[in-house]
Design a protein around this motif. Structure first.
Motif, PDB file in Angstrom:
ATOM      1  N   GLY A 236       6.172  32.343  30.084  1.00 25.05           N
ATOM      2  CA  GLY A 236       6.349  31.758  28.756  1.00 25.05           C
ATOM      3  C   GLY A 236       5.254  32.096  27.773  1.00 25.05           C
ATOM      4  O   GLY A 236       5.432  32.910  26.864  1.00 25.05           O
ATOM      5  N   GLU A 237       4.104  31.477  27.963  1.00 25.85           N
ATOM      6  CA  GLU A 237       3.012  31.617  26.999  1.00 25.85           C
ATOM      7  C   GLU A 237       2.488  33.046  26.880  1.00 25.85           C
ATOM      8  O   GLU A 237       2.249  33.543  25.776  1.00 25.85           O
ATOM      9  N   LEU A 238       2.284  33.711  28.026  1.00 27.89           N
ATOM     10  CA  LEU A 238       1.715  35.052  27.991  1.00 27.89           C
ATOM     11  C   LEU A 238       2.627  36.064  27.288  1.00 27.89           C
ATOM     12  O   LEU A 238       2.169  36.762  26.378  1.00 27.89           O
ATOM     13  N   PRO A 239       3.901  36.177  27.654  1.00 31.11           N
ATOM     14  CA  PRO A 239       4.728  37.146  26.930  1.00 31.11           C
ATOM     15  C   PRO A 239       4.883  36.802  25.442  1.00 31.11           C
ATOM     16  O   PRO A 239       4.963  37.703  24.608  1.00 31.11           O
ATOM     17  N   ASP A 240       4.891  35.521  25.131  1.00 27.20           N
ATOM     18  CA  ASP A 240       4.945  35.133  23.719  1.00 27.20           C
ATOM     19  C   ASP A 240       3.692  35.615  22.985  1.00 27.20           C
ATOM     20  O   ASP A 240       3.769  36.104  21.853  1.00 27.20           O
ATOM     21  N   ALA A 241       2.526  35.506  23.640  1.00 25.18           N
ATOM     22  CA  ALA A 241       1.272  35.959  23.030  1.00 25.18           C
ATOM     23  C   ALA A 241       1.266  37.479  22.844  1.00 25.18           C
ATOM     24  O   ALA A 241       0.796  37.985  21.816  1.00 25.18           O
ATOM     25  N   ILE A 242       1.804  38.198  23.814  1.00 28.49           N
ATOM     26  CA  ILE A 242       1.885  39.663  23.709  1.00 28.49           C
ATOM     27  C   ILE A 242       2.745  40.049  22.513  1.00 28.49           C
ATOM     28  O   ILE A 242       2.355  40.880  21.684  1.00 28.49           O
ATOM     29  N   GLU A 243       3.897  39.426  22.417  1.00 27.51           N
ATOM     30  CA  GLU A 243       4.816  39.726  21.322  1.00 27.51           C
ATOM     31  C   GLU A 243       4.221  39.313  19.963  1.00 27.51           C
ATOM     32  O   GLU A 243       4.298  40.059  18.983  1.00 27.51           O
ATOM     33  N   THR A 244       3.593  38.157  19.929  1.00 33.59           N
ATOM     34  CA  THR A 244       2.973  37.673  18.698  1.00 33.59           C
ATOM     35  C   THR A 244       1.865  38.612  18.229  1.00 33.59           C
ATOM     36  O   THR A 244       1.783  38.964  17.055  1.00 33.59           O
ATOM     37  N   ALA A 245       1.011  39.022  19.160  1.00 33.08           N
ATOM     38  CA  ALA A 245      -0.109  39.902  18.801  1.00 33.08           C
ATOM     39  C   ALA A 245       0.385  41.239  18.273  1.00 33.08           C
ATOM     40  O   ALA A 245      -0.066  41.704  17.217  1.00 33.08           O
ATOM     41  N   MET A 246       1.318  41.862  18.976  1.00 36.82           N
ATOM     42  CA  MET A 246       1.760  43.195  18.571  1.00 36.82           C
ATOM     43  C   MET A 246       2.605  43.165  17.298  1.00 36.82           C
ATOM     44  O   MET A 246       2.630  44.128  16.546  1.00 36.82           O
ATOM     45  N   SER A 247       3.275  42.059  17.052  1.00 41.34           N
ATOM     46  CA  SER A 247       4.073  41.982  15.819  1.00 41.34           C
ATOM     47  C   SER A 247       3.255  41.462  14.643  1.00 41.34           C
ATOM     48  O   SER A 247       3.674  41.567  13.502  1.00 41.34           O
ATOM     49  N   GLY A 248       2.065  40.937  14.927  1.00 45.68           N
ATOM     50  CA  GLY A 248       1.236  40.381  13.864  1.00 45.68           C
ATOM     51  C   GLY A 248       0.126  41.311  13.387  1.00 45.68           C
ATOM     52  O   GLY A 248      -0.655  40.930  12.521  1.00 45.68           O
ATOM     53  N   LEU A 249       0.039  42.519  13.944  1.00 47.18           N
ATOM     54  CA  LEU A 249      -1.036  43.434  13.550  1.00 47.18           C
ATOM     55  C   LEU A 249      -1.023  43.646  12.040  1.00 47.18           C
ATOM     56  O   LEU A 249       0.005  43.985  11.465  1.00 47.18           O
ATOM     57  N   ASP A 250      -2.183  43.425  11.426  1.00 41.62           N
ATOM     58  CA  ASP A 250      -2.271  43.517   9.975  1.00 41.62           C
ATOM     59  C   ASP A 250      -3.559  44.237   9.579  1.00 41.62           C
ATOM     60  O   ASP A 250      -4.655  43.678   9.689  1.00 41.62           O
ATOM     61  N   PRO A 251      -3.442  45.483   9.110  1.00 37.12           N
ATOM     62  CA  PRO A 251      -4.630  46.246   8.716  1.00 37.12           C
ATOM     63  C   PRO A 251      -5.434  45.614   7.579  1.00 37.12           C
ATOM     64  O   PRO A 251      -6.611  45.927   7.416  1.00 37.12           O
ATOM     65  N   GLN A 252      -4.834  44.730   6.812  1.00 34.21           N
ATOM     66  CA  GLN A 252      -5.582  44.067   5.741  1.00 34.21           C
ATOM     67  C   GLN A 252      -6.586  43.055   6.297  1.00 34.21           C
ATOM     68  O   GLN A 252      -7.520  42.668   5.613  1.00 34.21           O
ATOM     69  N   GLU A 253      -6.370  42.631   7.526  1.00 32.16           N
ATOM     70  CA  GLU A 253      -7.263  41.652   8.171  1.00 32.16           C
ATOM     71  C   GLU A 253      -8.329  42.385   8.981  1.00 32.16           C
ATOM     72  O   GLU A 253      -8.506  42.151  10.164  1.00 32.16           O
ATOM     73  N   ARG A 254      -9.038  43.297   8.340  1.00 29.83           N
ATOM     74  CA  ARG A 254     -10.037  44.123   9.010  1.00 29.83           C
ATOM     75  C   ARG A 254     -11.448  43.588   8.735  1.00 29.83           C
ATOM     76  O   ARG A 254     -11.642  42.744   7.870  1.00 29.83           O
ATOM     77  N   ASP A 255     -12.402  44.114   9.475  1.00 26.38           N
ATOM     78  CA  ASP A 255     -13.801  43.774   9.233  1.00 26.38           C
ATOM     79  C   ASP A 255     -14.140  44.127   7.791  1.00 26.38           C
ATOM     80  O   ASP A 255     -13.674  45.144   7.270  1.00 26.38           O
ATOM     81  N   HIS A 256     -14.938  43.285   7.158  1.00 25.64           N
ATOM     82  CA  HIS A 256     -15.312  43.555   5.773  1.00 25.64           C
ATOM     83  C   HIS A 256     -16.596  42.810   5.414  1.00 25.64           C
ATOM     84  O   HIS A 256     -17.093  42.001   6.192  1.00 25.64           O
ATOM     85  N   MET A 257     -17.068  43.105   4.255  1.00 30.30           N
ATOM     86  CA  MET A 257     -18.278  42.465   3.745  1.00 30.30           C
ATOM     87  C   MET A 257     -17.863  41.372   2.769  1.00 30.30           C
ATOM     88  O   MET A 257     -17.080  41.612   1.845  1.00 30.30           O
ATOM     89  N   ALA A 258     -18.363  40.167   2.971  1.00 29.13           N
ATOM     90  CA  ALA A 258     -18.091  39.056   2.056  1.00 29.13           C
ATOM     91  C   ALA A 258     -18.887  39.270   0.764  1.00 29.13           C
ATOM     92  O   ALA A 258     -19.879  40.007   0.757  1.00 29.13           O
ATOM     93  N   PRO A 259     -18.464  38.630  -0.316  1.00 27.50           N
ATOM     94  CA  PRO A 259     -19.192  38.783  -1.587  1.00 27.50           C
ATOM     95  C   PRO A 259     -20.683  38.433  -1.500  1.00 27.50           C
ATOM     96  O   PRO A 259     -21.493  38.988  -2.218  1.00 27.50           O
ATOM     97  N   ASP A 260     -21.036  37.553  -0.559  1.00 27.10           N
ATOM     98  CA  ASP A 260     -22.448  37.178  -0.439  1.00 27.10           C
ATOM     99  C   ASP A 260     -23.224  38.112   0.491  1.00 27.10           C
ATOM    100  O   ASP A 260     -24.383  37.879   0.785  1.00 27.10           O
TER     101      ASP A 260
END
Length: 169
Positions: free
Chosen positions: A60-84
């Motif tokens: 249950g939980e594990l395959p749901d996590a696999i599917e969630t992770a691979m379908s949720g990949l978002d390049p906009q949520e990358r490492d970055h520098m904050a304004p401060d």
């Protein structure tokens, strides 16, 4: 030693435009499909001979996590520098709870003694490939997409999650 901080950007951090990399849509769609196939394979693993919490988690939980992770990949949520000037670790589009489920596999796997060693090794490979995909997208999405690194990880994912009886090349 003197530290000099760079000035903060002129406007709010959300006014920076985002341009997609060439082929991004197709690569992320392929990653979603690989995640669905991997999740289906995990769900197809044999159940324990007697009911066990680990068996429920694996189906249950594990395959749901696999599917969630691979379908949720978002390049906009990358490492970055904050304004401060602080470095902000990217999430790759995947929340900490999902990553926590994937990271638990090496700890939980010894309790899944009903699985064959091959199944256990492939399960480790699947979760490693998924967490690797998240890290690639969080740390360097451009390279992951443009140079085929995410595509290669998806190939590893597909190989590890191949159906029973499919020959290894």
């Amino acid at each position: 030693m003197t530290l000099s901080h760079l000035p903060a950007p002129a406007g709010p951090s959300d006014d920076v435009s985002y341009e997609m990399w060439e082929g991004q849509t197709a690569v992320l769609a392929a990653a979603r499909a690989a995640g669905r196939r991997a999740a289906a394979w995990v769900r197809s693993l044999p159940a324990p001979p007697l009911p066990a919490p680990v068996g429920d988690w694996l189906s249950g939980e594990l395959p749901d996590a696999i599917e969630t992770a691979m379908s949720g990949l978002d390049p906009q949520e990358r490492d970055h520098m904050a304004p401060d000037g602080r470095v902000v670790d990217g999430t790759g589009g995947v929340d900490a709870a999902t990553i926590s489920i994937l990271a638990a596999v090496p700890v939980v796997l010894p309790e899944a003694g009903w699985l064959a060693p091959d199944q256990q090794a492939r399960l480790l490979a699947v979760t490693s490939a998924v967490t690797g995909a998240v890290c690639l997208i969080a740390q360097d999405p451009g390279t992951a997409i443009l140079h085929g690194l995410l595509t290669r990880l998806c190939a590893v994912l597909d190989h590890a999650a191949r159906p029973a009886g499919v020959a290894v090349l």
